[in-house]
Design an enzyme around this catalytic site. Sequence first.
Site, PDB file in Angstrom:
ATOM      1  NE  ARG A  48      -2.950   0.632   3.128  1.00 27.59           N
ATOM      2  CZ  ARG A  48      -2.401   0.594   4.600  1.00 27.59           C
ATOM      3  NH1 ARG A  48      -2.398   2.298   3.806  1.00 27.59           N
ATOM      4  NH2 ARG A  48      -2.252   0.319   5.281  1.00 27.59           N
TER       5      ARG A  48
ATOM      6  CE1 TYR B 266     -17.895   7.981 -15.858  1.00 26.85           C
ATOM      7  CE2 TYR B 266     -16.504   7.875 -14.064  1.00 26.85           C
ATOM      8  CZ  TYR B 266     -17.532   7.566 -14.496  1.00 26.85           C
ATOM      9  OH  TYR B 266     -17.667   6.401 -14.563  1.00 26.85           O
TER      10      TYR B 266
ATOM     11  CG  ASP C 193      -9.790  13.182 -16.666  1.00 18.92           C
ATOM     12  OD1 ASP C 193      -9.530  11.941 -17.654  1.00 18.92           O
ATOM     13  OD2 ASP C 193     -10.521  12.068 -15.609  1.00 18.92           O
TER      14      ASP C 193
ATOM     15  CE  LYS D   9     -13.236   3.959 -19.498  1.00 18.54           C
ATOM     16  NZ  LYS D   9     -12.782   4.907 -17.576  1.00 18.54           N
TER      17      LYS D   9
HETATM   18  C1  4LM Z   1     -16.938   5.985 -19.292  1.00 11.45           C
HETATM   19  N1  4LM Z   1     -15.857   6.481 -17.943  1.00 11.45           N
HETATM   20  O1  4LM Z   1     -16.713   7.132 -19.562  1.00 11.45           O
HETATM   21  P1  4LM Z   1     -12.053   4.165 -13.331  1.00 11.45           P
HETATM   22  N2  4LM Z   1     -12.256   9.781 -16.340  1.00 11.45           N
HETATM   23  C2  4LM Z   1     -13.127   9.607 -16.886  1.00 11.45           C
HETATM   24  C3  4LM Z   1     -13.540   8.265 -17.974  1.00 11.45           C
HETATM   25  O2  4LM Z   1     -14.678   8.239 -18.097  1.00 11.45           O
HETATM   26  C4  4LM Z   1     -13.537   8.086 -16.764  1.00 11.45           C
HETATM   27  C5  4LM Z   1     -13.614   7.821 -14.816  1.00 11.45           C
HETATM   28  C6  4LM Z   1     -12.065   9.024 -14.845  1.00 11.45           C
HETATM   29  C7  4LM Z   1     -16.198   6.469 -18.009  1.00 11.45           C
HETATM   30  C8  4LM Z   1     -16.036   4.576 -16.691  1.00 11.45           C
HETATM   31  C9  4LM Z   1     -17.687   3.892 -17.008  1.00 11.45           C
HETATM   32  C10 4LM Z   1     -12.145  11.521 -17.804  1.00 11.45           C
HETATM   33  C11 4LM Z   1     -15.159   6.582 -16.109  1.00 11.45           C
HETATM   34  C12 4LM Z   1     -12.673   7.135 -13.841  1.00 11.45           C
HETATM   35  O3  4LM Z   1     -13.613   3.815 -14.298  1.00 11.45           O
HETATM   36  O4  4LM Z   1     -12.752   4.710 -12.122  1.00 11.45           O
HETATM   37  O5  4LM Z   1     -10.528   3.399 -13.258  1.00 11.45           O
HETATM   38  O6  4LM Z   1     -12.225   5.854 -13.970  1.00 11.45           O
HETATM   39  O7  4LM Z   1     -17.728   5.320 -19.778  1.00 11.45           O
END
Ligand code: 4LM
Length: 404
Positions: free
Chosen positions: A59, A112, A184, A209
């Site tokens: 951790r 998001y 982001d 992603k």
């Molecule tokens: C989606 N997105 O859009 P984790 N920042 C951005 C994102 O698109 C996402 C996250 C953070 C999608 C997930 C289902 C611009 C997520 C959050 O899922 O916690 O790795 O990322 O489809």
Amino acid sequence: MEKKVLSFSTRLMHGTSRPCPTTGSLTPPLYQTSTFVFDHMQQGADRFAGEEEGYIYTRLGNPTVSDLEAKMADLEGAEAAIAFGSGMAAVSGVLFHLLKSGDHVICSDGIYGCTYGLLRLLEERFGVEITYVDMTRPEKVEEAIRPRTRVVYLETPVNPTMKLIDLKAVSGIARRAGASVVVDNTFATPYLQRPLECGADYVVHSATKYLGGHGDLIAGVALGKKEEMDAIRISTLKDIGGVLSPFDAWLLMRGIRTLAVRMDRHVENAKKVARWLEDHPQVKEVLYPGLESHPQFEVARRQMDAPGGVISFRVAGGLEGARAFLDSVRLCHLTVSLGEVSTLVQHPASMTHSVIPEEIRERMGITGDLVRISIGLEDPNDILSDLEEALRISRGTVAFNENP
Ligand code: 4LM
């Protein structure tokens, strides 16, 4: 001799980690362990006191995770990086580090869904004030500044409306006001856009992603100045605890090695699909920064090396037109997430962004007819055939509902 700077594509697989010195293993070893053995009590005490370098407990740090962090810092041009167990853990790790009750955040009008949810939690439970502004007009950020503005938070491209924000302009305004800029960079990746070079203070990623790229892990990364990252490591990483597992760090590094070739193909395919959609009678509007019709096309040319692999578009016939289209795709997968090898389609208003109240969502441009498509690595003609058939069915369904 002058040191040669390797190009980005080469640094994806060279530079930060070397073959294992004891075994010669080319692939960096996976340290799948929760804890590390001390030689004697004093060594443990010294490591806890920070007087001796070395690992203690996963951790707090792990060699496989450290390898990934070094790679990401190199690619984003950051002093340091921290890996987290998800994109949301990275976002919350940075925001909890920067904010306290009474502080003010200016956020892009489009974000998001779960980041919106986190900001609402900070507002309702911790007394942080949030103002959403249309950052495609940077002067709106200037107008929203207050004495306690501590953070300017944004996505560019914005999920899912694909608006772009001028990073240099917004960072300049925030800097003059003494606020930190958090970007982001999930949709672009460091291959296409490096926000720190444009004046941002922190970058966050959902590494789930494009960085991972194969849809088989959940991970996040935060990047910035070493002093700040050290503080995050011993506070909002260690004590909140959203750490990345060594195996997922290892898998993520495997994905990162092919980032450039994958992104090139995502972009090539997305350009073809976007142009095709633009000419389709069943499509009302295409939101893709690679099209000249995009309102921030010039911003894309200035700050991105290419427009990325995500397209959003509005289907004729409103929500029901979008529903019929999404229910009819066969090759494209109907699923949330993005940035992986296969093409994924989803409906932001009822899925990824459904936590945002409808009125605010609509103001952000996330309407019922909006569909988001993350273009994969398939032969583009197969993607187009699937879209053509799904749009044909959608047209038939809408026409039937209008004239039963
Ligand atoms: C989606 N997105 O859009 P984790 N920042 C951005 C994102 O698109 C996402 C996250 C953070 C999608 C997930 C289902 C611009 C997520 C959050 O899922 O916690 O790795 O990322 O489809």
